[in-house]
Design a protein around this motif. Structure first.
Motif, PDB file in Angstrom:
ATOM      1  N   ALA A  28      -0.323  10.325   8.726  1.00  0.00           N
ATOM      2  CA  ALA A  28      -1.369  11.222   9.206  1.00  0.00           C
ATOM      3  C   ALA A  28      -2.466  11.515   8.207  1.00  0.00           C
ATOM      4  N   GLN A  29      -2.299  11.123   6.937  1.00  0.00           N
ATOM      5  CA  GLN A  29      -3.205  11.583   5.906  1.00  0.00           C
ATOM      6  C   GLN A  29      -4.156  10.521   5.365  1.00  0.00           C
ATOM      7  N   ASN A  30      -4.042   9.296   5.840  1.00  0.00           N
ATOM      8  CA  ASN A  30      -4.875   8.187   5.340  1.00  0.00           C
ATOM      9  C   ASN A  30      -4.730   7.980   3.838  1.00  0.00           C
ATOM     10  N   GLU A  31      -3.522   8.220   3.341  1.00  0.00           N
ATOM     11  CA  GLU A  31      -3.225   7.926   1.939  1.00  0.00           C
ATOM     12  C   GLU A  31      -2.984   6.423   1.783  1.00  0.00           C
ATOM     13  N   SER A  32      -3.032   5.956   0.557  1.00  0.00           N
ATOM     14  CA  SER A  32      -2.850   4.533   0.301  1.00  0.00           C
ATOM     15  C   SER A  32      -1.420   4.104   0.611  1.00  0.00           C
ATOM     16  N   ALA A  33      -1.303   2.913   1.157  1.00  0.00           N
ATOM     17  CA  ALA A  33       0.020   2.353   1.421  1.00  0.00           C
ATOM     18  C   ALA A  33       0.709   1.894   0.145  1.00  0.00           C
ATOM     19  N   PHE A  34      -0.055   1.751  -0.936  1.00  0.00           N
ATOM     20  CA  PHE A  34       0.479   1.155  -2.153  1.00  0.00           C
ATOM     21  C   PHE A  34       0.129   2.015  -3.369  1.00  0.00           C
ATOM     22  N   PRO A  35       0.897   1.911  -4.443  1.00  0.00           N
ATOM     23  CA  PRO A  35       0.661   2.736  -5.628  1.00  0.00           C
ATOM     24  C   PRO A  35      -0.662   2.383  -6.301  1.00  0.00           C
ATOM     25  N   PRO A  36      -1.157   3.293  -7.149  1.00  0.00           N
ATOM     26  CA  PRO A  36      -2.384   3.006  -7.899  1.00  0.00           C
ATOM     27  C   PRO A  36      -2.149   1.957  -8.966  1.00  0.00           C
ATOM     28  N   SER A  37      -3.204   1.536  -9.600  1.00  0.00           N
ATOM     29  CA  SER A  37      -3.139   0.564 -10.683  1.00  0.00           C
ATOM     30  C   SER A  37      -2.157   1.020 -11.765  1.00  0.00           C
ATOM     31  N   GLN A 261     -10.472  -3.549 -10.929  1.00  0.00           N
ATOM     32  CA  GLN A 261     -10.941  -3.932  -9.600  1.00  0.00           C
ATOM     33  C   GLN A 261     -10.007  -4.929  -8.923  1.00  0.00           C
ATOM     34  N   ALA A 262      -9.322  -5.745  -9.701  1.00  0.00           N
ATOM     35  CA  ALA A 262      -8.409  -6.726  -9.113  1.00  0.00           C
ATOM     36  C   ALA A 262      -7.278  -6.022  -8.365  1.00  0.00           C
ATOM     37  N   HIS A 263      -6.743  -4.953  -8.965  1.00  0.00           N
ATOM     38  CA  HIS A 263      -5.666  -4.218  -8.296  1.00  0.00           C
ATOM     39  C   HIS A 263      -6.184  -3.546  -7.030  1.00  0.00           C
ATOM     40  N   MET A 264      -7.365  -2.923  -7.113  1.00  0.00           N
ATOM     41  CA  MET A 264      -7.927  -2.272  -5.930  1.00  0.00           C
ATOM     42  C   MET A 264      -8.135  -3.284  -4.814  1.00  0.00           C
ATOM     43  N   GLN A 265      -8.675  -4.455  -5.145  1.00  0.00           N
ATOM     44  CA  GLN A 265      -8.936  -5.442  -4.115  1.00  0.00           C
ATOM     45  C   GLN A 265      -7.650  -5.976  -3.503  1.00  0.00           C
ATOM     46  N   GLU A 266      -6.609  -6.103  -4.320  1.00  0.00           N
ATOM     47  CA  GLU A 266      -5.307  -6.515  -3.778  1.00  0.00           C
ATOM     48  C   GLU A 266      -4.786  -5.469  -2.795  1.00  0.00           C
ATOM     49  N   THR A 267      -4.940  -4.196  -3.138  1.00  0.00           N
ATOM     50  CA  THR A 267      -4.523  -3.123  -2.242  1.00  0.00           C
ATOM     51  C   THR A 267      -5.289  -3.193  -0.926  1.00  0.00           C
ATOM     52  N   VAL A 268      -6.597  -3.400  -1.005  1.00  0.00           N
ATOM     53  CA  VAL A 268      -7.420  -3.509   0.194  1.00  0.00           C
ATOM     54  C   VAL A 268      -6.975  -4.691   1.049  1.00  0.00           C
ATOM     55  N   ASN A 269      -6.747  -5.825   0.432  1.00  0.00           N
ATOM     56  CA  ASN A 269      -6.366  -7.020   1.182  1.00  0.00           C
ATOM     57  C   ASN A 269      -5.002  -6.861   1.847  1.00  0.00           C
ATOM     58  N   ARG A 270      -4.041  -6.314   1.114  1.00  0.00           N
ATOM     59  CA  ARG A 270      -2.700  -6.116   1.692  1.00  0.00           C
ATOM     60  C   ARG A 270      -2.743  -5.112   2.838  1.00  0.00           C
ATOM     61  N   SER A 292     -11.076  -1.735  13.002  1.00  0.00           N
ATOM     62  CA  SER A 292     -11.101  -0.777  11.902  1.00  0.00           C
ATOM     63  C   SER A 292     -11.557  -1.438  10.608  1.00  0.00           C
ATOM     64  N   HIS A 293     -12.361  -0.689   9.852  1.00  0.00           N
ATOM     65  CA  HIS A 293     -12.830  -1.125   8.538  1.00  0.00           C
ATOM     66  C   HIS A 293     -12.333  -0.140   7.478  1.00  0.00           C
ATOM     67  N   THR A 294     -11.120   0.383   7.707  1.00  0.00           N
ATOM     68  CA  THR A 294     -10.562   1.435   6.855  1.00  0.00           C
ATOM     69  C   THR A 294      -9.080   1.143   6.621  1.00  0.00           C
ATOM     70  N   ASN A 295      -8.351   2.160   6.150  1.00  0.00           N
ATOM     71  CA  ASN A 295      -6.903   2.013   5.974  1.00  0.00           C
ATOM     72  C   ASN A 295      -6.140   2.735   7.071  1.00  0.00           C
TER      73      ASN A 295
END
Length: 355
Positions: A28-37, A261-270, A292-295
């Motif tokens: 419900a919170q639109n938090e990231s599915a994956f941990p930060p860098s 940025q590599a980690h962020m982009q991997e998170t976006v792609n996954r 959708s263009h979001t998470n």
């Protein structure tokens, strides 16, 4: 009894997400599915011994990191305790009683709360097919309009309009109307649209662009947001910003995350891969899901009753999506993209409901 001022007493509190209980998994919170860098986590841990000190009020290293990655002038970057603080301070600095703030049907609901705090009027322009309409925004502008807020990508819809439409909107607005572009989810669409085109609007002196570390960077708990501000607007907003608003670990973690940025982009792609598969599976069940263009994805059911039935069934399985009745979308649930096994659990529940 000590009484609050009348307009605050009359306000409804900002509606937070229902998070269930300790056994509930929130979508419900639109938090990231994956941990930060991992670089961000290590950097934050390394400065915990600095907690007796106040944080840098100029966010020097964080601004430098943002400027490096996005080719910006660091003096045009302001940081806040999430983009919510920057929204609130923009409205406090530029809107007063009798003024209007113009959003859209499904724009970020916090803007309405921040507008009520300054005794101004929040007005919504129509969206078309759950998508921002520049023509409808322009038709809704009045002499009292001081700020226009546009979420792109949109929340809770996930829809996106082209940069060219944002630029057309800015060109058509009066010079004394501030355009604020809320891009909290923009990292999920940056490969489709050139972000530099939108950042460049701030150089005109009449546009602010807001972003956050809460979504694609996985730092919602750090409360770190940022924006690109014309210098004259930045100087006014800083008057109402808390001068020590972003903690030492949060600044350091956000700077490290920005530089990874590599980690962020991997998170976006996954995230996008899970999102698109889930959206297609929902569509196969006869549900309506905008691109959708979001998470997250917005799931539209045949009617309010079916949406409520799905909500109850999900809760019974320890899963919680976000009801959209507050946006006038009672026939919808919004689902944050989670790791695949959790999304699969939610999909199994929806299959039972739709069968």
């Amino acid at each position: 009894m000590i009484k609050p001022v009348d307009h605050i007493h009359a306000m409804a509190p900002y509606a937070l997400a229902d998070l269930g209980d300790a056994d509930t998994v929130s979508l419900a919170q639109n938090e990231s599915a994956f941990p930060p860098s991992p670089m961000a986590v290590a950097a934050g841990q390394a400065v915990l011994d600095q907690m007796p000190l106040y944080p840098d009020p100029d966010w020097s290293d964080l601004r430098a990191a943002i400027a490096e990655v996005h080719n910006l002038d660091p003096e045009m970057v302001l940081c806040g305790a999430g983009s919510m603080e920057l929204i609130s301070c923009l409205i406090s600095a530029y809107v007063g009683s009798g003024d209007q703030v113009l959003g859209t049907d499904y724009g970020y609901a916090y803007v309405a709360s921040a507008t009520a705090q300054v005794q101004a009027d929040y007005v919504q322009a129509r969206e078309v097919d759950l998508t921002v309409s520049v023509d409808d925004i322009l038709a809704a502008v009045t002499p009292q309009t001081r700020i226009v807020f546009v979420c792109n990508p949109g929340n809770p819809t996930g829809t996106l309009i082209p940069n060219a439409e944002i630029i057309r909107l800015r060109d058509a607005l009066r010079n004394d109307v501030l355009l604020v572009i809320d891009q909290a989810y923009a990292e999920f669409s940056d490969t489709d649209q050139n972000p530099a085109e939108i950042f460049a609007l701030a150089k005109r002196g009449d546009t602010v662009v807001l972003r956050t570390f809460s979504k694609a960077y996985g730092l919602a708990g750090a409360r770190a947001g940022w924006g690109v501000f014309p210098p004259e607007i930045a100087s006014e907003v800083r008057k109402v910003l808390n001068p020590n608003n972003v903690s030492i670990p949060s600044q350091i973690m956000a700077a490290a995350a920005m530089r990874d940025q590599a980690h962020m982009q991997e998170t976006v792609n996954r995230t996008a891969a899970i999102r698109d598969r889930f959206a297609n599976e929902c569509r196969a069940l006869g549900l309506t899901v905008p691109n959708s263009h979001t998470n997250f994805v917005l799931i539209r059911f045949a009617d309010v009753e079916t949406a409520q039935k799905a909500d109850h069934a999900l809760r019974a399985e320890g899963l919680l999506m976000r009801g959209m009745g507050g946006y006038g979308l009672g026939d919808c649930l919004r689902a944050t993209i989670c790791p695949q096994e959790i999304i699969d659990r939610g999909l199994a529940v929806l299959r039972k409901v739709m069968s």
